[in-house]
Design a protein around this motif. Structure first.
Motif, PDB file in Angstrom:
ATOM      1  N   SER A 136       0.920  -1.203   0.128  1.00  0.00           N
ATOM      2  CA  SER A 136      -0.068   0.192   0.039  1.00  0.00           C
ATOM      3  C   SER A 136       0.838   1.179   0.011  1.00  0.00           C
ATOM      4  O   SER A 136       1.896   1.234   0.872  1.00  0.00           O
ATOM      5  N   VAL A 137       0.381   2.231  -0.652  1.00  0.00           N
ATOM      6  CA  VAL A 137       1.197   3.598  -0.973  1.00  0.00           C
ATOM      7  C   VAL A 137       0.325   4.632  -0.658  1.00  0.00           C
ATOM      8  O   VAL A 137      -0.723   4.729  -1.206  1.00  0.00           O
ATOM      9  N   ARG A 138       0.865   5.512   0.191  1.00  0.00           N
ATOM     10  CA  ARG A 138       0.008   6.659   0.309  1.00  0.00           C
ATOM     11  C   ARG A 138       0.771   7.738   0.405  1.00  0.00           C
ATOM     12  O   ARG A 138       1.788   8.064   0.978  1.00  0.00           O
ATOM     13  N   VAL A 139       0.486   9.030  -0.447  1.00  0.00           N
ATOM     14  CA  VAL A 139       1.267  10.094  -0.533  1.00  0.00           C
ATOM     15  C   VAL A 139       0.209  11.279   0.215  1.00  0.00           C
ATOM     16  O   VAL A 139      -0.810  11.504  -0.290  1.00  0.00           O
ATOM     17  N   ASP A 140       0.801  12.117   1.312  1.00  0.00           N
ATOM     18  CA  ASP A 140      -0.039  13.035   1.826  1.00  0.00           C
ATOM     19  C   ASP A 140       0.220  14.452   1.118  1.00  0.00           C
ATOM     20  O   ASP A 140       1.280  14.984   1.301  1.00  0.00           O
ATOM     21  N   GLY A 141      -0.775  14.913   0.662  1.00  0.00           N
ATOM     22  CA  GLY A 141      -0.350  16.228  -0.163  1.00  0.00           C
ATOM     23  C   GLY A 141      -0.541  17.432   0.809  1.00  0.00           C
ATOM     24  O   GLY A 141      -0.653  18.770   0.251  1.00  0.00           O
ATOM     25  N   HIS A 142      -1.154  17.403   1.770  1.00  0.00           N
ATOM     26  CA  HIS A 142      -1.421  18.644   2.896  1.00  0.00           C
ATOM     27  C   HIS A 142      -2.347  19.484   2.276  1.00  0.00           C
ATOM     28  O   HIS A 142      -2.088  20.595   2.035  1.00  0.00           O
ATOM     29  N   GLY A 143      -3.743  18.864   1.777  1.00  0.00           N
ATOM     30  CA  GLY A 143      -4.661  19.740   1.385  1.00  0.00           C
ATOM     31  C   GLY A 143      -4.627  19.728  -0.416  1.00  0.00           C
ATOM     32  O   GLY A 143      -5.456  20.305  -0.798  1.00  0.00           O
ATOM     33  N   VAL A 144      -3.572  19.297  -0.923  1.00  0.00           N
ATOM     34  CA  VAL A 144      -3.607  19.201  -2.258  1.00  0.00           C
ATOM     35  C   VAL A 144      -3.568  17.705  -2.778  1.00  0.00           C
ATOM     36  O   VAL A 144      -2.902  16.861  -1.946  1.00  0.00           O
ATOM     37  N   VAL A 145      -4.652  17.103  -3.602  1.00  0.00           N
ATOM     38  CA  VAL A 145      -4.630  15.758  -4.114  1.00  0.00           C
ATOM     39  C   VAL A 145      -3.281  15.446  -4.968  1.00  0.00           C
ATOM     40  O   VAL A 145      -3.218  16.224  -5.992  1.00  0.00           O
ATOM     41  N   ASP A 189      -6.866   9.732  -4.886  1.00  0.00           N
ATOM     42  CA  ASP A 189      -6.728  10.620  -3.509  1.00  0.00           C
ATOM     43  C   ASP A 189      -5.708  10.388  -2.788  1.00  0.00           C
ATOM     44  O   ASP A 189      -5.730  10.194  -1.627  1.00  0.00           O
ATOM     45  N   GLY A 190      -4.353  10.104  -3.545  1.00  0.00           N
ATOM     46  CA  GLY A 190      -3.024   9.942  -2.951  1.00  0.00           C
ATOM     47  C   GLY A 190      -2.895   8.372  -2.112  1.00  0.00           C
ATOM     48  O   GLY A 190      -1.990   8.212  -1.808  1.00  0.00           O
ATOM     49  N   ARG A 191      -3.811   7.627  -2.722  1.00  0.00           N
ATOM     50  CA  ARG A 191      -3.563   6.205  -2.120  1.00  0.00           C
ATOM     51  C   ARG A 191      -3.724   5.039  -3.364  1.00  0.00           C
ATOM     52  O   ARG A 191      -4.394   5.316  -4.182  1.00  0.00           O
TER      53      ARG A 191
END
Length: 66
Positions: free
Chosen positions: A4-13, A37-39
């Motif tokens: 699983s990969v998750r990227v957090d854009g801090h309010g930006v997709v 959605d970052g996942r």
């Protein structure tokens, strides 16, 4: 093996390329779209026995830097 990969854009997709590494060796590359959605999940190749340091590196885009 699913990873699983998750990227957090801090309010930006986040969109763009994510590189999956085993140590310094690239073992997979995926592209995040706005719909993700970052996942996302990526299937990785089978590993040889031993210890593996698996990491994901986000390449960035015009709104987010790596």
């Amino acid at each position: 093996m699913p990873y699983s990969v998750r990227v957090d854009g801090h309010g930006v997709v986040p969109t763009g390329e994510v590189t999956i590494l085993d140590g310094r060796m690239v073992i997979a590359t995926i592209t995040l779209t706005a719909a993700d959605d970052g996942r996302t999940t990526v299937t990785l190749p089978a590993f040889a026995r031993g210890i593996h340091l698996v990491t994901a590196k986000f390449g960035g885009n015009d709104q987010l830097t790596p």
